[in-house]
Enzyme design. Sequence first.
Site, PDB file in Angstrom:
ATOM      1  N   PRO A   1      -9.727   0.117   3.106  1.00  0.00           N
ATOM      2  CA  PRO A   1     -10.108   0.131   4.524  1.00  0.00           C
ATOM      3  C   PRO A   1      -8.887  -0.066   5.430  1.00  0.00           C
ATOM      4  CG  PRO A   1     -11.416  -1.507   3.288  1.00  0.00           C
ATOM      5  CD  PRO A   1     -10.388  -0.955   2.343  1.00  0.00           C
TER       6      PRO A   1
ATOM      7  N   GLY B   1      -6.500  -1.179   8.342  1.00  0.00           N
ATOM      8  CA  GLY B   1      -6.335  -2.424   9.121  1.00  0.00           C
ATOM      9  C   GLY B   1      -6.965  -3.637   8.466  1.00  0.00           C
TER      10      GLY B   1
ATOM     11  N   GLY C   1      -5.603  -5.471   6.007  1.00  0.00           N
ATOM     12  CA  GLY C   1      -4.629  -6.397   5.410  1.00  0.00           C
ATOM     13  C   GLY C   1      -4.459  -6.141   3.930  1.00  0.00           C
ATOM     14  N   LEU C   2      -4.963  -4.998   3.466  1.00  0.00           N
ATOM     15  CA  LEU C   2      -4.900  -4.697   2.027  1.00  0.00           C
ATOM     16  C   LEU C   2      -3.865  -3.616   1.715  1.00  0.00           C
ATOM     17  CD1 LEU C   2      -8.755  -4.822   1.297  1.00  0.00           C
ATOM     18  CD2 LEU C   2      -7.073  -6.644   0.991  1.00  0.00           C
ATOM     19  N   GLY C   3      -2.973  -3.372   2.650  1.00  0.00           N
ATOM     20  CA  GLY C   3      -1.820  -2.504   2.370  1.00  0.00           C
ATOM     21  C   GLY C   3      -2.105  -1.010   2.400  1.00  0.00           C
TER      22      GLY C   3
ATOM     23  N   ALA D   1       1.109   1.129   3.664  1.00  0.00           N
ATOM     24  CA  ALA D   1       2.229   1.200   2.711  1.00  0.00           C
ATOM     25  C   ALA D   1       1.857   2.060   1.508  1.00  0.00           C
ATOM     26  CB  ALA D   1       2.617  -0.199   2.251  1.00  0.00           C
TER      27      ALA D   1
ATOM     28  N   ASP E   1       4.704  -4.931   1.117  1.00  0.00           N
ATOM     29  CA  ASP E   1       3.630  -3.964   0.834  1.00  0.00           C
ATOM     30  C   ASP E   1       4.161  -2.749   0.079  1.00  0.00           C
ATOM     31  OD1 ASP E   1       2.395  -5.734   2.541  1.00  0.00           O
ATOM     32  OD2 ASP E   1       1.315  -4.198   3.660  1.00  0.00           O
TER      33      ASP E   1
HETATM   34  O1  PMV Z   1      -0.073  -5.744   7.010  1.00  0.00           O
HETATM   35  P1  PMV Z   1      -0.573  -6.925   6.272  1.00  0.00           P
HETATM   36  O2  PMV Z   1      -1.831  -7.504   6.835  1.00  0.00           O
HETATM   37  O3  PMV Z   1      -0.662  -6.721   4.812  1.00  0.00           O
HETATM   38  O4  PMV Z   1       0.530  -8.123   6.507  1.00  0.00           O
HETATM   39  C1  PMV Z   1       1.768  -8.046   5.899  1.00  0.00           C
HETATM   40  C2  PMV Z   1       2.299  -9.402   5.652  1.00  0.00           C
HETATM   41  C3  PMV Z   1       3.157 -10.042   6.738  1.00  0.00           C
HETATM   42  O5  PMV Z   1       3.901 -11.042   6.080  1.00  0.00           O
HETATM   43  C4  PMV Z   1       2.279 -10.669   7.825  1.00  0.00           C
HETATM   44  C5  PMV Z   1       4.097  -9.052   7.412  1.00  0.00           C
HETATM   45  C6  PMV Z   1       5.209  -8.537   6.505  1.00  0.00           C
HETATM   46  O6  PMV Z   1       5.875  -7.570   6.913  1.00  0.00           O
HETATM   47  O7  PMV Z   1       5.459  -9.089   5.428  1.00  0.00           O
END
Ligand code: PMV
Length: 319
Positions: free
Chosen positions: A99, A101, A103-105, A108, A150
């Site tokens: 999904p 946004g 936070g699961l990458g 990337a 990521d």
């Molecule tokens: O994008 P996210 O939600 O996976 O966050 C990445 C992790 C952080 O440490 C917040 C940012 C980073 O660049 O490491």
Amino acid sequence: MYCSSAPGKVILSGEHAVVYGNPCLVAAIDLRSEASVEVTNEEMIEIISDKLGRQTFNLEPEISGSELGLFPIAAVAGSVLKKAGRRRGLRIRVSSQIPFGSGLGSSASVLVAVASACSNAFELDLNLEEIAMLAGEGERKIHFKPSGVDVNVALNGGVMIFRRGRSIERVNYPDGMRLVIGFSGLSRKTGEMVKKVAELAESSKDRFEICLMALKDITMRMSKALASSDLLELGRMMLLNHMLLCLLGVSSETLDKLVNSAISSNAFGAKLTGAGGGGSIVAICSSKDEDSVAQKIKESGGIPLIVSISRDGVRNWKM
Ligand code: PMV
């Protein structure tokens, strides 16, 4: 057609702290993004995404308007064209099980798959570090000062300690280990959360330094607990971890509610994962409790996902 896929990730400990050079414990998960690339005779980069539709770019892509859209993908493809010294068109299809946004990458994993498939299309034979550089260029278009965690986990798979600018350290984990994720359904911008923490670092230096020190210690303890299959200790450390992230100001009522719901249904521990604000939580529990933890997350308004850790990083094939 050249295809690549790469996994998403869950940060088990050290998000935000990693931006300041601290260690981060991160696991690749079995939700993947895929890219397929065809070389065409048209002078353009065409991108077709399952989530964001179709967009075309010049061979030297530029952002059009204020929306990023598919520009980061085009930027990675443009850099591969430059590296290959070729002026050929590309048609790139991307899709993701992760999904957006959450936070699961997702970003990337898409960018790693695109960088890998594009470089294979021109037989560039790049090593993982070079692919990481290319995908990282795309990440920098999306986030504010991304640490690179990521991209590295999407490339290498498994569980690792990642530190900015250092080689990764692999961490053992119990075979077949699964995690229960609760996505809040609220997507948020990583860059904004990273800026929020940077503001705290300025305004409350002492609080910030103490949080970083404690997070570093917890990250190393969690890595040891994981390697020795001590899930009870891992869970305890996750709860402490969540409290520290609350002190850094990156949790929210919704995320706290999801963490509480996991704990109240017998999880060993739970915490927010990734940048926070919205996004997801991750919980560890025994396999017999996975369904009840997932159910409780759902009743609390979250979207539960039960995932396995993925040993594989980027995969490449030809069709
Ligand atoms: O994008 P996210 O939600 O996976 O966050 C990445 C992790 C952080 O440490 C917040 C940012 C980073 O660049 O490491």
